[in-house]
Write a protein that holds these residues in place. Structure first.
Motif, PDB file in Angstrom:
ATOM      1  N   TYR A 136       0.852  -1.191   0.000  1.00 49.02           N
ATOM      2  CA  TYR A 136       0.000   0.000   0.000  1.00 49.02           C
ATOM      3  C   TYR A 136       0.892   1.246   0.000  1.00 49.02           C
ATOM      4  O   TYR A 136       1.660   1.479   0.938  1.00 49.02           O
ATOM      5  N   LEU A 137       0.792   2.027  -1.068  1.00 45.35           N
ATOM      6  CA  LEU A 137       1.589   3.261  -1.180  1.00 45.35           C
ATOM      7  C   LEU A 137       0.803   4.414  -0.557  1.00 45.35           C
ATOM      8  O   LEU A 137      -0.236   4.825  -1.085  1.00 45.35           O
ATOM      9  N   ASP A 138       1.308   4.899   0.536  1.00 42.18           N
ATOM     10  CA  ASP A 138       0.591   5.904   1.313  1.00 42.18           C
ATOM     11  C   ASP A 138       1.047   7.316   0.945  1.00 42.18           C
ATOM     12  O   ASP A 138       2.250   7.604   0.941  1.00 42.18           O
ATOM     13  N   ILE A 139       0.071   8.166   0.642  1.00 41.21           N
ATOM     14  CA  ILE A 139       0.400   9.566   0.318  1.00 41.21           C
ATOM     15  C   ILE A 139      -0.780  10.471   0.680  1.00 41.21           C
ATOM     16  O   ILE A 139      -1.947  10.067   0.562  1.00 41.21           O
ATOM     17  N   ASP A 140      -0.455  11.685   1.120  1.00 44.38           N
ATOM     18  CA  ASP A 140      -1.486  12.693   1.364  1.00 44.38           C
ATOM     19  C   ASP A 140      -2.162  12.955   0.016  1.00 44.38           C
ATOM     20  O   ASP A 140      -1.484  13.244  -0.972  1.00 44.38           O
ATOM     21  N   PRO A 141      -3.513  12.870  -0.043  1.00 47.64           N
ATOM     22  CA  PRO A 141      -4.178  13.030  -1.341  1.00 47.64           C
ATOM     23  C   PRO A 141      -3.906  14.379  -2.012  1.00 47.64           C
ATOM     24  O   PRO A 141      -3.946  14.483  -3.239  1.00 47.64           O
ATOM     25  N   LYS A 142      -3.611  15.401  -1.215  1.00 45.80           N
ATOM     26  CA  LYS A 142      -3.305  16.711  -1.833  1.00 45.80           C
ATOM     27  C   LYS A 142      -2.062  16.587  -2.704  1.00 45.80           C
ATOM     28  O   LYS A 142      -1.985  17.134  -3.793  1.00 45.80           O
ATOM     29  N   ILE A 143      -1.070  15.841  -2.205  1.00 47.96           N
ATOM     30  CA  ILE A 143       0.165  15.636  -2.986  1.00 47.96           C
ATOM     31  C   ILE A 143      -0.115  14.667  -4.138  1.00 47.96           C
ATOM     32  O   ILE A 143       0.286  14.901  -5.273  1.00 47.96           O
ATOM     33  N   GLY A 144      -0.828  13.584  -3.831  1.00 47.01           N
ATOM     34  CA  GLY A 144      -1.111  12.568  -4.846  1.00 47.01           C
ATOM     35  C   GLY A 144      -1.853  13.152  -6.037  1.00 47.01           C
ATOM     36  O   GLY A 144      -1.449  12.958  -7.184  1.00 47.01           O
ATOM     37  N   HIS A 163     -11.246  11.924  -0.947  1.00 50.22           N
ATOM     38  CA  HIS A 163      -9.904  11.317  -1.091  1.00 50.22           C
ATOM     39  C   HIS A 163      -9.238  11.114   0.274  1.00 50.22           C
ATOM     40  O   HIS A 163      -8.500  10.163   0.475  1.00 50.22           O
ATOM     41  N   GLN A 164      -9.540  12.018   1.203  1.00 50.00           N
ATOM     42  CA  GLN A 164      -9.006  11.857   2.558  1.00 50.00           C
ATOM     43  C   GLN A 164      -9.614  10.610   3.212  1.00 50.00           C
ATOM     44  O   GLN A 164      -8.924   9.854   3.898  1.00 50.00           O
ATOM     45  N   LYS A 165     -10.885  10.383   2.943  1.00 51.72           N
ATOM     46  CA  LYS A 165     -11.575   9.205   3.500  1.00 51.72           C
ATOM     47  C   LYS A 165     -10.992   7.918   2.927  1.00 51.72           C
ATOM     48  O   LYS A 165     -10.911   6.900   3.613  1.00 51.72           O
ATOM     49  N   ILE A 166     -10.611   7.963   1.659  1.00 48.08           N
ATOM     50  CA  ILE A 166     -10.002   6.778   1.035  1.00 48.08           C
ATOM     51  C   ILE A 166      -8.727   6.434   1.803  1.00 48.08           C
ATOM     52  O   ILE A 166      -8.478   5.284   2.164  1.00 48.08           O
ATOM     53  N   ARG A 167      -7.945   7.466   2.078  1.00 46.44           N
ATOM     54  CA  ARG A 167      -6.694   7.230   2.816  1.00 46.44           C
ATOM     55  C   ARG A 167      -6.987   6.674   4.209  1.00 46.44           C
ATOM     56  O   ARG A 167      -6.354   5.721   4.652  1.00 46.44           O
ATOM     57  N   ASP A 168      -7.984   7.254   4.882  1.00 45.29           N
ATOM     58  CA  ASP A 168      -8.355   6.745   6.215  1.00 45.29           C
ATOM     59  C   ASP A 168      -8.769   5.276   6.116  1.00 45.29           C
ATOM     60  O   ASP A 168      -8.432   4.463   6.976  1.00 45.29           O
ATOM     61  N   THR A 187       5.957   9.278  -0.407  1.00 47.04           N
ATOM     62  CA  THR A 187       6.608  10.580  -0.620  1.00 47.04           C
ATOM     63  C   THR A 187       8.122  10.419  -0.655  1.00 47.04           C
ATOM     64  O   THR A 187       8.853  11.350  -0.981  1.00 47.04           O
ATOM     65  N   LYS A 188       8.589   9.220  -0.308  1.00 44.82           N
ATOM     66  CA  LYS A 188      10.037   8.948  -0.359  1.00 44.82           C
ATOM     67  C   LYS A 188      10.486   8.872  -1.817  1.00 44.82           C
ATOM     68  O   LYS A 188       9.664   8.795  -2.733  1.00 44.82           O
ATOM     69  N   SER A 189      11.813   8.860  -2.040  1.00 42.63           N
ATOM     70  CA  SER A 189      12.318   8.817  -3.419  1.00 42.63           C
ATOM     71  C   SER A 189      11.896   7.508  -4.084  1.00 42.63           C
ATOM     72  O   SER A 189      11.640   6.518  -3.406  1.00 42.63           O
ATOM     73  N   ARG A 190      11.870   7.522  -5.423  1.00 39.59           N
ATOM     74  CA  ARG A 190      11.513   6.313  -6.187  1.00 39.59           C
ATOM     75  C   ARG A 190      12.387   5.136  -5.786  1.00 39.59           C
ATOM     76  O   ARG A 190      11.918   4.012  -5.690  1.00 39.59           O
TER      77      ARG A 190
END
Ligand code: TYD
Length: 206
Positions: A136-144, A163-168, A187-190
């Motif tokens: 699961y690749l976790d990212i703040d939806p604003k950044i995504g 989108h925030q709810k999806i992350r939750d 958010t880490k490097s590739r």
């Protein structure tokens, strides 16, 4: 009897699943391991048609949350029968871009159908086709979402709150299935994301 390995990739919009899967393909090739890459919704002719119905925004088609869930599950059921199980039986590593956890996070949590309800309903559809590993690749939806370059599809166009709810929802799943689902900070490097993914995959297949 199942012989291969079933690995799914999950995340919110713009988390970088597709480019991660591309790099993992190269790794598996270098290790001479047999794999297939597939996706949901889609993966079969029927599923790609359903995908078009689900994501198309052209005609402003209305789809209720329950109808939406049924369509994702219809695509999944065909995919399991036609592609996933036969590939696992042939000893392949199946890399699947989204799977059942997306239904639970999107339709169950964000659309409000209920996490446990969707788990119960989808259990009937997926039966034994449970992933061995989910990254699961976790990212703040604003950044995504700011990374999504093409025009937004029907689901991407939802409000930020959705989108925030999806992350939750995904975070709830990570807690519920801590052995199967591994969380990776997108958010880490590739390179860092790939390193962590490969570590999890090699622990599974070795
Ligand atoms: P896609 O273009 O594949 O998105 P991404 O590149 O982010 O994976 O579109 C799939 C969309 O469908 C995405 O918004 C997530 C959503 N989805 C669900 O809502 N439920 C599901 O069960 C699945 C598989 C996907």
């Amino acid at each position: 009897m199942k012989k291969g390995f079933f690995i799914t990739f999950e995340g919110g919009e713009g988390a970088g699943k597709t480019s991660l899967i591309d790099s993992i393909k190269k790794y598996l090739e270098s290790e001479k391991l047999d794999y297939i890459v597939t996706r949901e919704p889609g993966g079969t002719k029927f599923g790609e048609n359903v995908r078009e119905l689900l994501l198309n925004t052209k005609d402003g088609i209305k789809i209720s949350a329950k109808a939406e869930l049924c369509l994702f599950l219809a695509s999944r059921s065909q995919h399991i029968k036609e592609v996933i199980l036969p590939s696992l039986q042939k000893n392949k590593i199946v890399l699947c871009d989204r799977y059942n956890d997306s239904s639970i996070a999107y339709q169950g949590h964000a659309r409000g159908l209920g996490i446990d309800k969707v788990i119960e309903f989808s259990d009937f559809i997926i039966e034994k086709a449970i992933p061995d590993l989910t990254l699961y690749l976790d990212i703040d939806p604003k950044i995504g979402l700011s990374r999504v370059k093409t025009s937004f599809d029907r689901i991407e166009s939802e409000k930020m709150e959705f989108h925030q709810k999806i992350r939750d929802g995904f975070h709830i799943l990570v807690k519920k299935f801590p052995i199967r689902i591994k969380i990776i900070d997108a958010t880490k490097s590739r390179e860092d994301v790939l390193k962590k993914a490969i570590k999890n995959i090699s622990e599974l297949i070795r």
